[in-house]
Enzyme design. Structure first.
Site, mmCIF file in Angstrom:
data_model
loop_
_atom_site.group_PDB
_atom_site.id
_atom_site.type_symbol
_atom_site.label_atom_id
_atom_site.label_comp_id
_atom_site.label_asym_id
_atom_site.label_seq_id
_atom_site.Cartn_x
_atom_site.Cartn_y
_atom_site.Cartn_z
ATOM 1 N N LYS A 113 37.718 37.630 32.781
ATOM 2 C CA LYS A 113 38.865 36.972 33.069
ATOM 3 C C LYS A 113 38.760 36.406 34.631
ATOM 4 C CE LYS A 113 42.246 39.061 29.952
ATOM 5 N NZ LYS A 113 43.041 40.228 30.368
ATOM 6 N N HIS A 116 41.465 36.576 40.376
ATOM 7 C CA HIS A 116 42.496 35.686 40.845
ATOM 8 C C HIS A 116 43.380 36.289 41.934
ATOM 9 C CE1 HIS A 116 45.737 37.945 38.531
ATOM 10 N NE2 HIS A 116 44.985 37.675 37.335
ATOM 11 N N HIS A 119 44.611 39.887 42.072
ATOM 12 C CA HIS A 119 43.638 41.125 42.379
ATOM 13 C C HIS A 119 43.948 41.435 43.885
ATOM 14 C CE1 HIS A 119 42.149 39.901 38.524
ATOM 15 N NE2 HIS A 119 42.214 41.352 38.137
HETATM 16 N N1 ARG Z 1 41.636 46.261 34.765
HETATM 17 C C1 ARG Z 1 43.006 46.950 34.770
HETATM 18 C C2 ARG Z 1 43.883 45.798 34.960
HETATM 19 O O1 ARG Z 1 43.520 44.712 35.443
HETATM 20 C C3 ARG Z 1 43.168 47.901 35.813
HETATM 21 C C4 ARG Z 1 42.408 49.180 35.818
HETATM 22 C C5 ARG Z 1 43.070 50.211 36.846
HETATM 23 N N2 ARG Z 1 42.194 51.380 36.839
HETATM 24 C C6 ARG Z 1 42.512 52.376 35.991
HETATM 25 N N3 ARG Z 1 41.792 53.288 35.982
HETATM 26 N N4 ARG Z 1 43.325 52.263 34.988
HETATM 27 O O2 ARG Z 1 45.217 45.842 34.610
#
Ligand code: ARG
Length: 549
Positions: A113, A116, A119
């Site tokens: 993905k 963007h 983030h």
């Molecule tokens: N990759 C996830 C997202 O974009 C965020 C992860 C955050 N960290 C975690 N340990 N849940 O929504």
């Protein structure tokens, strides 16, 4: 770290004989701190004025003037006291968090993905907290909890086989992946068989089919290459890139613990944990056997606890995942883990740029790298107008453009929703990164023109209003950083930096620095302290501090 409020409180309490003092409030009207004596009147059967006068005659604190005025006990920190403090310590010398370990989960990109603008906040808040904890002496562990698990990769492989090619992938990288992703979602609505194909491919990834895993690894490499470009520009680092897939086979360990405490229930074939009446249950495993996000987070929490023995474990994640973290932390609490209380969701609001919303599915994404490029382009134009003969213009434009975006993201309290305007983020006279960078460069240029000076100064020479205002904002900078880190709020530092710049610029206009004699030395030393503090503060906020602008 010095706490005047506490010092005053401790002394005042002695004299007012154990009475509770609650109002040693900072007040900048007549003094720095004051205690109103009105509420003691009834108990002591004396007039507030007399109480204040008697107390004032008894209290003595080094470097602090104590006076009674109309029933108030006023405390004023003598100007030289702060001046001496400022010049007798160096920044970041204190390490109040030495021996503490803080895990920080931030940025946590999703494979295949785009990286963007959504983030931006997690990346810069986490990255900045990381720097602050390190500066305070803690062992910080930066973790990029990669989103590298889920059925979407099956869909991507199916789409790649239908419409993509190795060549296009090599050539277009993430753009190609994004297009495949969007097309897959559009077509799967009309053709449900695509879903089955996606499921097949996900299973193949899970069972380590070499072709499927090979493609997935390629998607991962492409995604990380893009993300790392941005991390480099933002001065961000990580100690671990262990993603969700690493924890898939560790979920069964969590299930064992849950079972042992009788917390695991079955509902329609799924495994769930009831986490209270105010929230839906946490789903650990679906009826088809697939583990869920929260299950992998639980496994990761145990892993982090076992590996790092953290004092705090932070998750810098958008506020829309608040429920997830509430459920997740509650499960740990139900499991009786004493460290459940050390888990913190560092939440933040939404970001849009110049009103543009973002969504991956429809494909209208704003890549973070592109936003940075466009800020750098605008910065280059401004610098060309202001200072066409500047050496190393390109490098400075990069620092200023990227810095404008990062500082803009870190300037408001993190929970506030933000709509970003590059124009205002780049305003050299606004409350912006470039303004702070420019003020730093101005200090450096004063210092380099001045050459050598004597640092054994007489602090009384910088106690006039304009200079003192600056001293006051500098002497406690370490405690500002401590506050920001322990409240997980980098804006406490960015706001202070802007105040320092405003005060310094007033000082610069009011007091001629190159006035000769000992006063000149004192003013130069103050200028050097401003420059060093700005540079240090900017680095904690991930910004460069160019020497010339
Ligand atoms: N990759 C996830 C997202 O974009 C965020 C992860 C955050 N960290 C975690 N340990 N849940 O929504």
């Amino acid at each position: 770290m010095l706490d005047f409020k506490k010092i005053i409180y401790d002394e005042a309490v002695k004299v007012l004989d154990g009475l509770e003092i609650t109002d040693v409030a900072p007040s900048d009207a007549f003094c720095d701190y004051c205690v109103p004596c009105f509420k003691f009147a009834k108990l002591l059967r004396k007039a507030p004025k007399a109480i204040a006068e008697e107390a004032a005659s008894k209290i003595q604190i080094d470097g602090i003037k104590v006076e009674a005025l109309n029933g108030y006990l006023n405390f004023t920190i003598e100007r030289d006291t702060l001046g001496k403090l400022l010049f007798s310590s160096s920044l970041g010398e204190d390490k109040p968090l030495k021996g503490k370990t803080v895990c920080i989960d931030y940025s946590s990109v999703n494979i295949a993905k785009p990286f963007h603008i959504g983030h931006l906040m997690t990346t810069v808040i986490g990255g900045s907290l990381y720097k602050m904890f390190v500066a305070l002496g803690a062992d910080a562990v930066g973790i990029n909890h990669l989103g590298d698990w889920g059925t979407q990769f099956g869909g991507l492989i199916a789409a790649f086989r239908k419409w993509g090619s190795e060549e296009k992938l090599n050539e277009r990288g993430l753009d190609e992946l994004l297009e495949l992703y969007v097309r897959f979602h559009a077509e799967e609505k009309a053709d449900p068989s695509l879903k089955d194909e996606a499921r097949e491919w996900s299973k193949k990834i899970e069972s380590c089919d070499p072709y499927a895993v090979g493609l997935f690894e390629k998607f991962k490499a492409i995604t990380l290459e893009q993300a790392k470009k941005v991390y480099g520009r933002l001065n961000i680092e990580f100690d671990s890139y262990l993603g969700e897939s690493f924890y898939v086979d560790k979920v069964s360990g969590v299930e064992d613990k849950l079972r042992a405490k009788n917390l695991l229930e079955t509902s329609d074939g799924a495994e769930i944990v009831t986490v209270g009446e105010d929230m839906p249950p946490a789903i650990i495993r679906r009826s088809d056997g697939a583990s869920l996000y929260v299950a992998r987070d639980l496994a990761a929490a145990y892993y982090r606890h076992d590996t790092y023995n953290f004092d705090k474990c932070l998750y810098v994640v958008a506020s829309h995942q608040a429920l997830h973290f509430k459920q997740f932390f509650k499960v740990l609490e139900l499991l009786g883990e004493p460290w459940a209380k050390d888990m913190v969701h560092v939440s933040y609001g939404m970001v849009s740029v110049e009103g543009a919303a973002l969504s991956t599915r429809e494909g209208n994404v704003l890549f973070l790298n592109d936003v940075l490029d466009s800020a750098v382009g605008k910065a280059a134009k401004i610098i060309e107008e202001r200072n066409p003969s500047l050496e190393g213009k390109q490098k400075v434009s990069e620092s200023v453009g990227v810095g404008a975006v990062v500082f803009g993201a870190l300037y408001d309290g993190r929970l506030k929703d933000k709509n970003f305007s590059l124009e205002s983020a780049l305003n050299f006279d606004g409350e912006t990164g470039p303004y702070v960078q420019y003020t730093h460069a101005r200090c450096r240029s004063v210092l380099s023109k001045a050459g050598k000076f004597n640092r054994k100064i007489d602090v009384t020479l910088i106690s006039d209003d304009a200079a003192y205002e600056t001293v006051k904002l500098l002497y406690d900078f370490d405690s500002v950083v401590y506050n920001a880190a322990t409240k997980y709020e980098p804006s406490i530092v960015s706001r202070r930096l802007v105040k320092i710049c405003q005060a310094f610029n007033r000082f610069y206009n009011a007091d001629r620095i190159m006035c000769g004699g000992k006063t000149q030395d004192a003013r130069l030393y103050l200028t050097e302290k401003v420059a060093d503090t700005l540079k240090y503060g900017l680095s904690l906020l991930l910004l460069d501090a160019p020497e010339r602008m």
